[in-house]
Design an enzyme around this catalytic site. Structure first.
Site, PDB file in Angstrom:
ATOM      1  N   LYS A 234     133.627  69.153 116.771  1.00  0.00           N
ATOM      2  CA  LYS A 234     134.466  68.917 115.595  1.00  0.00           C
ATOM      3  C   LYS A 234     135.415  70.103 115.394  1.00  0.00           C
ATOM      4  CE  LYS A 234     130.831  66.495 112.991  1.00  0.00           C
ATOM      5  NZ  LYS A 234     130.926  65.056 113.050  1.00  0.00           N
TER       6      LYS A 234
ATOM      7  N   GLU B 138     133.981  72.602 105.350  1.00  0.00           N
ATOM      8  CA  GLU B 138     135.138  71.838 104.879  1.00  0.00           C
ATOM      9  C   GLU B 138     135.093  71.742 103.369  1.00  0.00           C
ATOM     10  OE1 GLU B 138     135.024  67.913 106.521  1.00  0.00           O
ATOM     11  OE2 GLU B 138     135.687  68.602 108.494  1.00  0.00           O
TER      12      GLU B 138
ATOM     13  N   HIS C 223     125.827  60.010 104.161  1.00  0.00           N
ATOM     14  CA  HIS C 223     126.874  60.149 105.178  1.00  0.00           C
ATOM     15  C   HIS C 223     126.637  59.292 106.417  1.00  0.00           C
ATOM     16  CE1 HIS C 223     128.068  63.281 102.538  1.00  0.00           C
ATOM     17  NE2 HIS C 223     127.048  64.051 102.852  1.00  0.00           N
TER      18      HIS C 223
ATOM     19  N   ARG D 148     133.861  56.926 122.153  1.00  0.00           N
ATOM     20  CA  ARG D 148     133.001  55.851 122.692  1.00  0.00           C
ATOM     21  C   ARG D 148     133.229  54.602 121.853  1.00  0.00           C
ATOM     22  NH1 ARG D 148     129.945  55.835 118.172  1.00  0.00           N
ATOM     23  NH2 ARG D 148     129.461  57.855 117.290  1.00  0.00           N
TER      24      ARG D 148
HETATM   25  P1  ADP Z   1     129.040  62.670 111.548  1.00  0.00           P
HETATM   26  O1  ADP Z   1     129.735  62.934 112.842  1.00  0.00           O
HETATM   27  O2  ADP Z   1     127.757  63.424 111.407  1.00  0.00           O
HETATM   28  O3  ADP Z   1     128.918  61.231 111.232  1.00  0.00           O
HETATM   29  P2  ADP Z   1     131.485  62.994 110.020  1.00  0.00           P
HETATM   30  O4  ADP Z   1     132.284  64.228 110.108  1.00  0.00           O
HETATM   31  O5  ADP Z   1     131.967  61.822 110.810  1.00  0.00           O
HETATM   32  O6  ADP Z   1     129.972  63.323 110.433  1.00  0.00           O
HETATM   33  O7  ADP Z   1     131.331  62.577 108.511  1.00  0.00           O
HETATM   34  C1  ADP Z   1     130.497  61.531 108.122  1.00  0.00           C
HETATM   35  C2  ADP Z   1     130.720  61.204 106.671  1.00  0.00           C
HETATM   36  O8  ADP Z   1     130.474  62.339 105.846  1.00  0.00           O
HETATM   37  C3  ADP Z   1     132.114  60.794 106.293  1.00  0.00           C
HETATM   38  O9  ADP Z   1     132.329  59.433 106.523  1.00  0.00           O
HETATM   39  C4  ADP Z   1     132.160  61.103 104.818  1.00  0.00           C
HETATM   40  O10 ADP Z   1     131.477  60.165 104.055  1.00  0.00           O
HETATM   41  C5  ADP Z   1     131.371  62.363 104.745  1.00  0.00           C
HETATM   42  N1  ADP Z   1     132.268  63.519 104.854  1.00  0.00           N
HETATM   43  C6  ADP Z   1     132.594  64.173 105.976  1.00  0.00           C
HETATM   44  N2  ADP Z   1     133.448  65.182 105.705  1.00  0.00           N
HETATM   45  C7  ADP Z   1     133.652  65.165 104.378  1.00  0.00           C
HETATM   46  C8  ADP Z   1     134.422  65.955 103.469  1.00  0.00           C
HETATM   47  N3  ADP Z   1     135.122  66.991 103.888  1.00  0.00           N
HETATM   48  N4  ADP Z   1     134.405  65.626 102.159  1.00  0.00           N
HETATM   49  C9  ADP Z   1     133.672  64.583 101.709  1.00  0.00           C
HETATM   50  N5  ADP Z   1     132.933  63.815 102.506  1.00  0.00           N
HETATM   51  C10 ADP Z   1     132.911  64.092 103.822  1.00  0.00           C
END
Ligand code: ADP
Length: 667
Positions: free
Chosen positions: A117, A201, A236, A293
Site C-alpha cells: 500500500k 492515514e 473494514h 486479482r
Molecule cells: P484492506 O486491504 O485490509 O481491505 P483497505 O485499505 O482496502 O484495507 O481498506 C478497507 C476498508 O477500510 C475501506 O473500504 C474503508 O472502509 C476502510 N478505510 C480504509 N482507509 C480508510 C481511511 N483512510 N478512512 C476511513 N476508512 C478507511
C-alpha cells in the site's frame, strides 16, 4: 499463446466458478486439494485433481513448490490463482512464468508495485491520482509514526502496508491509544503477512467505498467496467456489495474510471484489477489501494455488464486484445452480492465450524445466482476462510434488486452451522440501506440492532414444530410395525400415538434457555394445540412427497420445511427460520450447572494476551484474554460477574477447541 489445460490454484467457490468458465471455453481443468479438501466440490468438479499437501494452507494452497509440481505433473499450461492464497504473490507469478507456464494475472512487477500500500501510494501520487492524506514513509519507528499521526490529526487509521482483509488495521482517536494500536497492528501484520510495515492515514469520517473494475491487455489497452459500491462493511471487511454505486453521476463515474485506468497504466498492468477509492462528500474521491486479482465481489459487475470476467482474464492471458472497447461497454440494471459466512454474529462473528446437515439455497434464475463451493453434508473446518457462498441478485433497478435480495436471503436454508444469514437479512431490510444512506462505518455503528437476538418463536411456528414431531412419531411407529413380526400388535398403533389417559401429549421446546410448553390433544383426524400464553389452535397436518409439512391451523394453510437433527429442530416457514430444542427430561437433569463456571476456547488458537490473574474480580463482558485464530484477534470476555479462580493459559500457548481457558467462582 494457447491455454489448453488450466490449473486452478485455489479452492471453494472461486475454484468452482473458474472451472465453469474454463470448461465453457473448451479448456481442460485441473483442481488442487489439501488433505482437508479430499471430498471438496472443487476437486470433483474439475476434469482432474491433484493432491498438494496437508490441511494448513501454508503447506498446500500457499506452497509455490507444491502448486508448480501439480501443474507440471498434470500437464497444465496455465495457472489461475483465484483470489487470496497465492493470487497476489509476485514471486509466485514470476515462478509460474519461469516454469514456462501462463500466469492468469498481472506481471510480477505490476503486482509488486501495487502489493505494498505504501509503494502504490508513492506511484499513484506521481500519476496524479488523489490520495487520502497520510504517511507511507520508510521510517517505521514508533516516534516517526506518532509524529506523523499528530501532523495528520486524529482520528487516524494505522494500516499494514502489506495488508488485506482488514487485518492489521486500527482506528486511533487520540494520542494515548496510539502506542497500543501500533503494537497490536504490528503483531497482526507480522502474523498475517510476515511484514509489519505500517502506514498512517487520516481516518475519513463516513466515506463510501467505491471501487473500479479495470482490465488491461498486453497490447497496452485498458478499460474500466464501471464501479462497485462496497460500503457495507463490518470492521473494514465487505459484507454486501452492489453495482452500480447508487447516486454516482455519469460524469463522476467516468472521472473515477479514468483515474483507475491511469493507475493501471502507470504500472504496466495486465488482466483484471480493482482500484479502490474512498468517496467523501460531494465529488471527492481518494485512492486507497489496488487489488491485483479478481475480486470476491466481481459477480455484481458481471451481472450489470453481461460480461464474464474470468473469460476476459483467460483471453487476455492468451495474448488476445480486450474483448470490448470502452465505448462498447454499458451497464444495465442493478446487482447485489451478499457474502454468506459460517460465523456467529451473536458471538462477535466468531467463525463457526461443523457439518452442513441441510443446505438448500434459493432457486437460481436470471435474477438469482449462487456462487458456492460446498454441498450438503460437507464439513466446514477451521483451516480456511469461513465463507459458504455468495448470493448474487439482479433486477432492472435498485429497489427491485433489493427486494430480490431480501427474498433470496429469507429462502436460504442452512442447518448445522451458525451463519450470518439472519444478520444479512436484517441489513438488507434496514431503511437506511433501502435509501442507500450508508457509509463504511454504518454496520459497526448499527451493529447492536442488526444482530438477530433471541427471538421466541411465534405460536404457529411452535404448532408446526409440534405437528412435525407428532408426524415423525406416527411415521416411525408405522415403519416399526412394517418391520415387526407382529404388524397388528396394538403397541404399533400409529393413530393418536400412544396417548395418555385424557388424550393429550406435552411437548416442550427450548429456545435460548426458555421453555415453551405445547400441549397437543387428539381429536380423531385432527388435533387441538394449546400454546404458551393460552391460545389454542385446531390443526391437521400431512407430509408432502418432498418431506415438507403441510398444515392447516385454524383454517389457514401453511407449508414448512422442518429439519430435525437429534433433538434440534429448525423450522423454515413464513419466510423465517426458527431453531429450537425438543425437551428431553433426562438431559435437563444433567445440565443443571453447579455454581460458577468456566470459559472454554471457542476455537483452536494461540493465546496472545492475558488480562487477568486468579483472584481478580471481573464483570460480565470484561475482556479477559486475546486469542489469535485464523490470523484474527478475538477477545475472550467474562460470561458472568465473578472471581477468576484459575487461568490455564499464558501468552504464546496454543489452545484447542473446548479447552478450559479460565475458571470462575460466581459472585
Ligand atoms: P484492506 O486491504 O485490509 O481491505 P483497505 O485499505 O482496502 O484495507 O481498506 C478497507 C476498508 O477500510 C475501506 O473500504 C474503508 O472502509 C476502510 N478505510 C480504509 N482507509 C480508510 C481511511 N483512510 N478512512 C476511513 N476508512 C478507511
Amino acid at each position: 499463446m494457447r491455454i489448453d489445460s488450466l490449473l486452478i490454484a485455489n479452492r471453494g467457490e472461486i475454484a468452482c466458478r473458474i472451472i465453469r468458465t474454463a470448461r465453457r471455453m473448451g479448456i481442460r481443468t485441473v483442481a488442487v486439494y489439501s488433505d482437508a479438501d479430499r471430498n471438496a466440490l472443487h476437486a470433483s468438479l474439475a476434469d482432474t485433481a491433484a493432491h498438494i499437501g496437508p490441511a494448513p494452507a501454508k503447506d498446500s494452497y500457499l506452497s509455490v513448490e507444491a502448486v508448480l509440481k501439480a501443474a507440471k505433473d498434470s500437464g497444465a499450461d496455465a495457472i489461475h490463482p483465484g483470489y487470496g492464497f497465492l493470487s497476489e504473490n509476485a514471486d509466485f507469478a514470476d515462478a509460474v512464468v519461469k516454469a514456462g507456464l501462463v500466469f492468469v494475472g498481472p506481471p510480477g512487477n505490476a503486482m509488486r508495485a501495487m502489493g505494498s500500500k505504501s509503494e502504490s501510494k508513492r506511484l499513484m501520487a506521481k500519476a496524479g491520482v488523489p490520495l487520502v492524506p497520510g504517511y507511507h514513509g520508510t521510517d517505521q519507528s514508533n516516534a516517526a509514526i506518532e509524529r506523523e499521526a499528530v501532523r495528520i490529526g486524529f482520528p487516524v487509521l494505522i494500516k499494514a502496508s502489506a495488508g488485506g482483509g482488514g487485518k492489521g488495521m486500527r482506528v486511533v482517536t487520540k494520542l494515548g491509544e496510539l502506542e497500543g494500536a501500533i503494537a497490536s497492528a504490528r503483531r497482526e501484520a507480522k502474523a498475517s503477512f510476515g511484514d509489519d510495515t505500517l502506514l498512517v492515514e487520516k481516518y475519513l469520517s463516513q466515506p463510501r467505498h467505491v471501487e473500479i473494475q479495470v482490465f488491461a491487455d498486453m497490447q497496452g489497452d485498458a478499460v474500466y467496467l464501471f464501479e462497485r459500491d462496497c460500503s457495507l462493511q463490518r470492521r473494514h471487511q465487505k459484507v454486501i456489495e452492489e453495482a452500480p454505486a447508487p447516486d454516482l453521476s455519469p460524469d463522476l463515474r467516468a472521472r473515477m474510471g479514468e483515474a483507475a485506468v491511469a493507475a493501471a497504466k502507470a504500472v504496466g498492468y495486465v488482466g483484471a484489477g480493482t482500484v479502490e477509492f474512498l468517496k467523501g462528500e460531494g465529488d471527492n474521491f481518494f485512492f486507497i489501494e489496488m487489488n491485483t486479482r479478481l475480486q470476491v465481489e466481481h459477480p455484481v459487475t458481471e451481472m450489470i455488464t453481461g460480461e464474464d470476467l474470468v473469460e476476459w482474464q483467460l483471453r487476455v492471458a492468451r495474448g488476445e486484445k480486450l474483448p470490448k472497447t470502452q465505448a462498447q461497454l454499458s451497464l444495465q440494471g442493478h446487482a447485489f452480492e451478499a457474502r454468506i459466512y459460517a460465523e456467529d454474529p451473536a458471538k462477535d462473528f466468531l467463525p463457526a465450524t461443523g457439518r452442513l446437515i441441510h443446505l438448500r439455497p434459493p432457486q437460481e434464475s436470471a435474477h438469482v445466482r449462487i456462487d458456492s463451493g460446498i454441498r450438503q453434508g460437507d464439513e466446514i473446518g477451521i483451516h480456511y476462510d469461513p465463507m459458504l457462498a455468495k448470493l448474487i441478485v439482479w433486477d432492472e433497478n435498485r429497489s427491485q434488486a433489493l427486494a430480490r435480495l431480501q427474498s433470496a436471503l429469507a429462502g436460504y436454508e442452512v442447518v448445522g452451522l451458525t451463519t450470518n444469514l439472519g444478520f444479512l437479512s436484517k441489513v438488507a431490510a434496514h431503511p437506511a440501506f433501502a435509501h442507500s444512506a450508508v457509509d463504511t462505518g454504518f454496520l459497526d455503528r448499527e451493529r447492536e440492532s442488526l444482530i438477530p437476538g433471541p427471538e421466541a418463536a411465534p405460536g404457529q411456528i411452535l404448532a408446526l414444530a409440534a405437528l412435525d414431531v407428532l408426524l415423525a412419531h406416527t411415521e416411525e411407529a408405522r415403519s416399526r410395525a412394517r418391520h415387526s413380526s407382529d404388524p397388528y400388535s396394538p403397541w404399533h398403533a400409529a393413530d393418536g400415538w400412544r396417548m395418555n389417559d385424557d388424550n393429550h401429549h406435552d411437548l416442550i421446546f427450548k429456545q435460548d434457555g426458555r421453555d415453551a410448553l405445547v400441549v397437543v390433544h387428539y381429536h380423531g383426524a385432527s388435533w387441538r394445540i394449546d400454546l404458551p400464553g393460552g391460545a389454542s389452535l385446531n390443526a391437521t397436518a400431512l407430509r408432502a412427497a418432498d418431506g415438507d409439512l403441510i398444515a392447516e391451523l385454524d383454517g389457514r394453510r401453511l407449508k414448512a420445511r422442518i429439519v430435525r437433527h437429534q433433538q434440534q429442530l429448525t423450522v423454515f416457514a413464513e419466510g423465517g427460520c426458527h431453531q429450537m430444542e425438543l425437551f428431553d427430561p433426562m438431559a435437563l437433569a444433567a445440565n443443571r450447572d453447579s455454581a460458577g463456571g468456566s470459559l472454554t476456547a471457542p476455537m483452536p488458537g494461540k493465546v496472545t494476551l492475558v488480562h487477568v490473574k486468579p483472584g481478580d474480580a471481573v464483570t460480565l463482558g470484561q475482556p479477559l484474554m486475546v486469542i489469535e485464530a485464523m490470523k484474527m484477534e478475538h477477545t475472550i470476555k467474562a460470561p458472568i460477574d465473578g472471581v477468576v479462580a484459575q487461568v490455564n493459559f499464558a501468552p504464546g500457548d496454543q489452545a484447542s477447541d473446548g479447552d478450559v481457558l479460565i475458571a470462575f467462582k460466581e459472585e
